[in-house]
Design a protein around this motif. Structure first.
Motif, PDB file in Angstrom:
ATOM      1  N   SER A 168       0.566  -0.806  -0.228  1.00  0.00           N
ATOM      2  CA  SER A 168      -0.265  -0.049   0.049  1.00  0.00           C
ATOM      3  C   SER A 168       0.716   1.180  -0.361  1.00  0.00           C
ATOM      4  CB  SER A 168      -0.665  -0.044   1.018  1.00  0.00           C
ATOM      5  OG  SER A 168      -0.017  -0.224   2.259  1.00  0.00           O
TER       6      SER A 168
ATOM      7  N   VAL B 225       0.435   5.407   1.038  1.00  0.00           N
ATOM      8  CA  VAL B 225      -0.812   6.594   1.486  1.00  0.00           C
ATOM      9  C   VAL B 225      -0.189   8.070   1.644  1.00  0.00           C
ATOM     10  CG1 VAL B 225      -1.604   6.574   3.193  1.00  0.00           C
ATOM     11  CG2 VAL B 225      -1.597   4.926   3.157  1.00  0.00           C
TER      12      VAL B 225
ATOM     13  N   ASP C  99      -0.425  11.366   2.305  1.00  0.00           N
ATOM     14  CA  ASP C  99      -1.776  12.362   3.215  1.00  0.00           C
ATOM     15  C   ASP C  99      -2.813  11.612   3.757  1.00  0.00           C
ATOM     16  OD1 ASP C  99       1.045  14.231   3.289  1.00  0.00           O
ATOM     17  OD2 ASP C  99      -0.152  14.810   1.299  1.00  0.00           O
ATOM     18  N   GLY C 100      -3.075  10.433   3.709  1.00  0.00           N
ATOM     19  CA  GLY C 100      -3.605   9.790   4.850  1.00  0.00           C
ATOM     20  C   GLY C 100      -4.969   9.233   3.933  1.00  0.00           C
ATOM     21  N   ASN C 101      -4.182   9.910   2.161  1.00  0.00           N
ATOM     22  CA  ASN C 101      -5.253   8.974   1.447  1.00  0.00           C
ATOM     23  C   ASN C 101      -4.041   7.862   0.186  1.00  0.00           C
ATOM     24  OD1 ASN C 101      -7.455  11.438   1.209  1.00  0.00           O
ATOM     25  ND2 ASN C 101      -5.843  12.660   0.838  1.00  0.00           N
ATOM     26  N   PRO C 102      -4.521   6.413   0.672  1.00  0.00           N
ATOM     27  CA  PRO C 102      -3.871   5.583  -0.343  1.00  0.00           C
ATOM     28  C   PRO C 102      -4.574   5.681  -1.849  1.00  0.00           C
ATOM     29  CG  PRO C 102      -6.673   4.166   1.021  1.00  0.00           C
ATOM     30  CD  PRO C 102      -6.131   5.838   1.018  1.00  0.00           C
TER      31      PRO C 102
ATOM     32  N   ASN D  22      -4.480   4.515  -5.127  1.00  0.00           N
ATOM     33  CA  ASN D  22      -5.632   3.320  -6.060  1.00  0.00           C
ATOM     34  C   ASN D  22      -4.425   2.821  -6.255  1.00  0.00           C
ATOM     35  OD1 ASN D  22      -6.798   1.224  -6.914  1.00  0.00           O
ATOM     36  ND2 ASN D  22      -8.107   2.773  -8.196  1.00  0.00           N
TER      37      ASN D  22
ATOM     38  N   GLU E 204       4.181   5.316   3.308  1.00  0.00           N
ATOM     39  CA  GLU E 204       3.411   6.255   4.289  1.00  0.00           C
ATOM     40  C   GLU E 204       4.314   8.534   3.311  1.00  0.00           C
ATOM     41  OE1 GLU E 204       2.689   6.219   8.009  1.00  0.00           O
ATOM     42  OE2 GLU E 204       1.234   4.421   7.675  1.00  0.00           O
TER      43      GLU E 204
ATOM     44  N   ASP F 157       3.697  11.433   3.970  1.00  0.00           N
ATOM     45  CA  ASP F 157       2.518  12.494   4.602  1.00  0.00           C
ATOM     46  C   ASP F 157       3.866  14.286   4.834  1.00  0.00           C
ATOM     47  OD1 ASP F 157       1.597  12.181   6.485  1.00  0.00           O
ATOM     48  OD2 ASP F 157       2.947  10.893   7.685  1.00  0.00           O
TER      49      ASP F 157
END
Length: 147
Positions: free
Chosen positions: A34, A36, A38-41, A43, A142, A144
């Motif tokens: 996965s 991600v 800024d908190g949005n996965p 696709n 991740e 951020d």
């Protein structure tokens, strides 16, 4: 980092099948992935990231449209950073000691004060240039930003 390997027609067909046959047996390594931002996965099931639809996919590390796994079918192992770099529309480099990831043309530079890149394997933080991806690894990137 060595970008996409040139694949012969036979290797391309094998990679699209999602498996490699060794002595009549199916062999591949896979795991979950996965990304991600800024908190949005991201696709990763979008066609542009799938080996079946990408012009520049690699059997060394790739995704297939039938499931949510990463696959490695190449001759040698890849690191987490190399795997991300091999995905279509992704780049992963290290510049001046900081990880830099580009997704669909957007650059996320870990040396920027407002950008943090965290690479996790099975929920443990790893150095993506050192961690060799292994069968069953749950990979997570991740990103951020303060944007």
């Amino acid at each position: 980092m060595n970008r996409r390997a040139v694949l012969g027609a036979t290797a391309g067909l094998v990679s699209l099948a999602g498996c490699v046959f060794v002595d009549g047996e199916v062999e591949y390594e896979r795991g979950e992935i996965s990304v991600v931002v800024d908190g949005n996965p991201v696709n990763l099931e979008a066609d542009r990231y799938q080996a079946e639809h990408a012009e520049n996919h690699s059997i060394d590390f790739h995704l297939h449209e039938r499931d949510e796994y990463w696959y490695t079918e190449g001759e040698g192992p890849v690191t987490f950073a190399e795997g991300i770099d091999l995905l279509p529309h992704f780049e992963c480099t290290r510049e001046n000691g900081a990880d830099v990831v580009t997704i669909d043309g957007t650059v996320y530079d870990g040396s920027d004060a407002d950008t943090e890149l965290t690479f996790l394997v099975d929920d443990e933080v790893v150095d993506p240039a050192d961690h060799v991806v292994q069968d069953g690894d749950e990979l997570r990137l991740e990103i951020d930003t303060d944007a």
